[in-house]
Design an enzyme around this catalytic site. Structure first.
Site, mmCIF file in Angstrom:
data_model
loop_
_atom_site.group_PDB
_atom_site.id
_atom_site.type_symbol
_atom_site.label_atom_id
_atom_site.label_comp_id
_atom_site.label_asym_id
_atom_site.label_seq_id
_atom_site.Cartn_x
_atom_site.Cartn_y
_atom_site.Cartn_z
ATOM 1 N N GLN A 188 20.664 4.410 -21.072
ATOM 2 C CA GLN A 188 22.074 4.595 -20.683
ATOM 3 C C GLN A 188 23.011 3.803 -21.592
ATOM 4 O O GLN A 188 23.990 4.343 -22.112
ATOM 5 C CB GLN A 188 22.279 4.163 -19.220
ATOM 6 C CG GLN A 188 23.692 4.443 -18.711
ATOM 7 C CD GLN A 188 23.998 3.753 -17.380
ATOM 8 O OE1 GLN A 188 23.234 2.924 -16.895
ATOM 9 N NE2 GLN A 188 25.135 4.094 -16.811
ATOM 10 N N TYR A 223 12.486 -7.250 -11.204
ATOM 11 C CA TYR A 223 13.511 -7.091 -12.256
ATOM 12 C C TYR A 223 14.366 -8.355 -12.351
ATOM 13 O O TYR A 223 14.587 -8.894 -13.436
ATOM 14 C CB TYR A 223 14.370 -5.878 -11.900
ATOM 15 C CG TYR A 223 15.574 -5.627 -12.780
ATOM 16 C CD1 TYR A 223 15.437 -5.342 -14.141
ATOM 17 C CD2 TYR A 223 16.859 -5.639 -12.234
ATOM 18 C CE1 TYR A 223 16.556 -5.080 -14.926
ATOM 19 C CE2 TYR A 223 17.976 -5.368 -13.015
ATOM 20 C CZ TYR A 223 17.811 -5.100 -14.365
ATOM 21 O OH TYR A 223 18.921 -4.837 -15.144
HETATM 22 P P1 NAD Z 1 17.795 2.359 -19.339
HETATM 23 O O1 NAD Z 1 16.698 2.361 -18.340
HETATM 24 O O2 NAD Z 1 18.785 3.452 -19.299
HETATM 25 O O3 NAD Z 1 17.192 2.319 -20.808
HETATM 26 C C1 NAD Z 1 16.127 1.476 -21.129
HETATM 27 C C2 NAD Z 1 15.387 2.100 -22.293
HETATM 28 O O4 NAD Z 1 14.250 1.262 -22.563
HETATM 29 C C3 NAD Z 1 14.851 3.512 -22.003
HETATM 30 O O5 NAD Z 1 15.324 4.425 -22.973
HETATM 31 C C4 NAD Z 1 13.331 3.353 -22.069
HETATM 32 O O6 NAD Z 1 12.672 4.462 -22.660
HETATM 33 C C5 NAD Z 1 13.195 2.123 -22.952
HETATM 34 N N1 NAD Z 1 11.908 1.432 -22.764
HETATM 35 C C6 NAD Z 1 11.209 1.265 -21.626
HETATM 36 N N2 NAD Z 1 10.046 0.630 -21.885
HETATM 37 C C7 NAD Z 1 10.019 0.390 -23.229
HETATM 38 C C8 NAD Z 1 9.100 -0.235 -24.097
HETATM 39 N N3 NAD Z 1 7.916 -0.729 -23.661
HETATM 40 N N4 NAD Z 1 9.418 -0.316 -25.405
HETATM 41 C C9 NAD Z 1 10.587 0.187 -25.876
HETATM 42 N N5 NAD Z 1 11.496 0.814 -25.097
HETATM 43 C C10 NAD Z 1 11.214 0.901 -23.787
HETATM 44 O O7 NAD Z 1 18.509 0.926 -19.250
HETATM 45 P P2 NAD Z 1 20.026 0.574 -19.584
HETATM 46 O O8 NAD Z 1 20.803 0.822 -18.366
HETATM 47 O O9 NAD Z 1 20.427 1.197 -20.841
HETATM 48 O O10 NAD Z 1 19.892 -1.011 -19.725
HETATM 49 C C11 NAD Z 1 19.887 -1.679 -20.961
HETATM 50 C C12 NAD Z 1 19.845 -3.167 -20.675
HETATM 51 O O11 NAD Z 1 20.997 -3.539 -19.911
HETATM 52 C C13 NAD Z 1 18.636 -3.627 -19.850
HETATM 53 O O12 NAD Z 1 18.234 -4.901 -20.253
HETATM 54 C C14 NAD Z 1 19.186 -3.701 -18.441
HETATM 55 O O13 NAD Z 1 18.471 -4.618 -17.651
HETATM 56 C C15 NAD Z 1 20.585 -4.171 -18.708
HETATM 57 N N6 NAD Z 1 21.511 -3.857 -17.625
HETATM 58 C C16 NAD Z 1 21.870 -2.566 -17.385
HETATM 59 C C17 NAD Z 1 22.743 -2.291 -16.343
HETATM 60 C C18 NAD Z 1 23.174 -0.890 -16.018
HETATM 61 O O14 NAD Z 1 23.839 -0.671 -14.988
HETATM 62 N N7 NAD Z 1 22.863 0.097 -16.849
HETATM 63 C C19 NAD Z 1 23.245 -3.326 -15.552
HETATM 64 C C20 NAD Z 1 22.820 -4.625 -15.803
HETATM 65 C C21 NAD Z 1 21.972 -4.870 -16.868
HETATM 66 C C1 AKB Z 2 20.196 -1.892 -11.654
HETATM 67 O O1 AKB Z 2 20.775 -1.415 -10.662
HETATM 68 O O2 AKB Z 2 19.000 -2.191 -11.683
HETATM 69 C C2 AKB Z 2 21.044 -2.181 -12.859
HETATM 70 C C3 AKB Z 2 21.522 -3.583 -12.834
HETATM 71 C C4 AKB Z 2 22.708 -3.934 -12.041
HETATM 72 O O3 AKB Z 2 20.926 -4.442 -13.446
HETATM 73 N N1 AKB Z 2 22.094 -1.225 -12.924
#
Ligand code: NAD
Ligand code: AKB
Length: 326
Positions: free
Chosen positions: A16, A147
């Site tokens: 995302q 997580y």
């Molecule tokens: P996402 O789940 O959309 O994307 C994560 C990506 O990591 C996926 O494309 C997946 O294929 C890839 N992945 C999974 N296992 C893997 C591996 N072993 N090697 C390489 N790639 C791998 O997550 P996101 O929402 O884009 O989040 C990105 C970062 O931001 C993460 O660290 C997440 O914890 C953090 N985050 C996201 C949110 C949110 O709301 N989207 C909120 C807080 C924190």
């Molecule tokens: C989740 O809901 O796991 C993420 C985050 C807030 O880290 N969007």
């Protein structure tokens, strides 16, 4: 201490945030200087043709080293992770990807004398014993999800690498991110994206959280701005490193539904809370982000009405063109 960024590796580029950060990084640094990587291919054909891509599993240290050497990487944006809901279904996978993957990225950065590394944390680093309203920067970190505990460990590990090895690691505790390009990958805040798609397609949505579950959220343009602003900040001004609290807005599903009804008056919402309710109940309702504001000038642009209007404009246009991606 701040070194120049020239060649970037982006992990989790199909996700995302990664898929949208990729566009921003290519615009800023030139497409040839940004190597996208993931274990899944990039979904958007335009992104696929726009620059280098490597399949790279972050749990495999040798593969990361190989990509870094091949492309002369000096900066890593580490977006690969397993999120909260998927992590509760498969805690072993979440541990492996989030802990071993993050450790591999930091070790690679140390060995190669990287200019900078970005490692996101999350509001999931907090837990039920944390003050839930206006959660302070320095507070109790006792999350109850796999997580969340991997995010706390990632923050502490990043801080260790800054102090012990002089690696310039930066990161924010992101709230739930709302966006319209790539669907979220298995989190607890995902309802705040799904609701828009369902509102545009079907005028109704069944939410997996209770109507009064208030959570901190942020629109994608602010999320991307936070990453680029923090990475551009003067290192000497930073007292924190990979654990900045970040805020933009907080709302409940009922308040989001009401904001959608301003544009789609017949939108209907129902509630069927599932296992994600317990996760949401353990997270803050709002965040104090004064450290980010003071140390690197953080300021969000989007509140709830502006986010809702933009999301509905984009998705309605896509629906009219028959291109709504679900
Ligand atoms: P996402 O789940 O959309 O994307 C994560 C990506 O990591 C996926 O494309 C997946 O294929 C890839 N992945 C999974 N296992 C893997 C591996 N072993 N090697 C390489 N790639 C791998 O997550 P996101 O929402 O884009 O989040 C990105 C970062 O931001 C993460 O660290 C997440 O914890 C953090 N985050 C996201 C949110 C949110 O709301 N989207 C909120 C807080 C924190
Ligand atoms: C989740 O809901 O796991 C993420 C985050 C807030 O880290 N969007």
């Amino acid at each position: 201490m701040t070194k120049t960024i020239t060649r970037i590796l982006l992990t989790g580029a199909s996700g995302q945030i990664g898929s949208e950060l990729l566009k921003v990084l290519r615009r800023k640094h030139g497409p040839a200087n940004v190597v996208a990587s993931d274990i899944q291919p990039l979904a958007d054909p335009e992104l696929c043709d726009g620059g280098p891509f490597e399949f790279c599993d972050v749990t495999k240290r040798e593969r990361i080293e190989d990509v870094v050497r091949t492309h002369g990487i000096d900066t890593i944006y580490h977006m690969a992770a397993i999120l909260s809901a998927t992590g509760e279904k498969n805690p072993q996978l979440a541990w492996n990807v989030n802990i071993n993957g993050t450790y591999n990225i930091l070790e690679t950065a140390r060995e190669h004398g990287m200019a900078r590394v970005f490692i996101p944390s999350s509001i999931a680093a907090f837990g039920p014993e944390t003050p839930r309203a206006n959660t302070p920067q320095e507070t109790i970190l006792r999350p109850k999800t796999m997580y969340g505990l991997t995010k706390v460990a990632g923050e502490l590990l990043a801080d260790y690498y800054v102090r012990r090895f002089g690696v310039d690691v930066r990161g924010c505790r992101f709230p739930g991110i709302i966006s319209h390009e790539t669907l979220p990958g298995g989190g607890t805040t995902d309802y705040a994206v799904a609701i828009f798609y369902e509102a545009v397609k079907n005028r109704r949505y069944t939410c997996f959280l209770r109507e009064d579950s208030r959570l901190p959220m942020m629109y994608m343009p602010d999320c991307l701005k936070s990453v680029t602003d923090l990475m551009a900040a003067d290192f000497d001004r930073l007292r924190h490193h990979a654990d900045f609290n970040l805020a933009a807005m907080s709302f409940t599903p009922a308040e989001l539904a009401a904001a959608i009804r301003v544009h789609i008056p017949d939108f209907a919402i129902a509630y069927a809370p599932d296992f994600r309710q317990a996760i949401a109940d353990s997270w803050p309702t709002s965040i104090d982000d004064s450290a980010a504001r003071e140390e690197w000038g953080w300021k969000p642009a989007y509140d709830l009405p502006a986010t809702v209007k933009d999301m509905l404009d984009v998705l309605s246009r896509r629906q009219a063109e028959g291109k709504l991606n679900t």
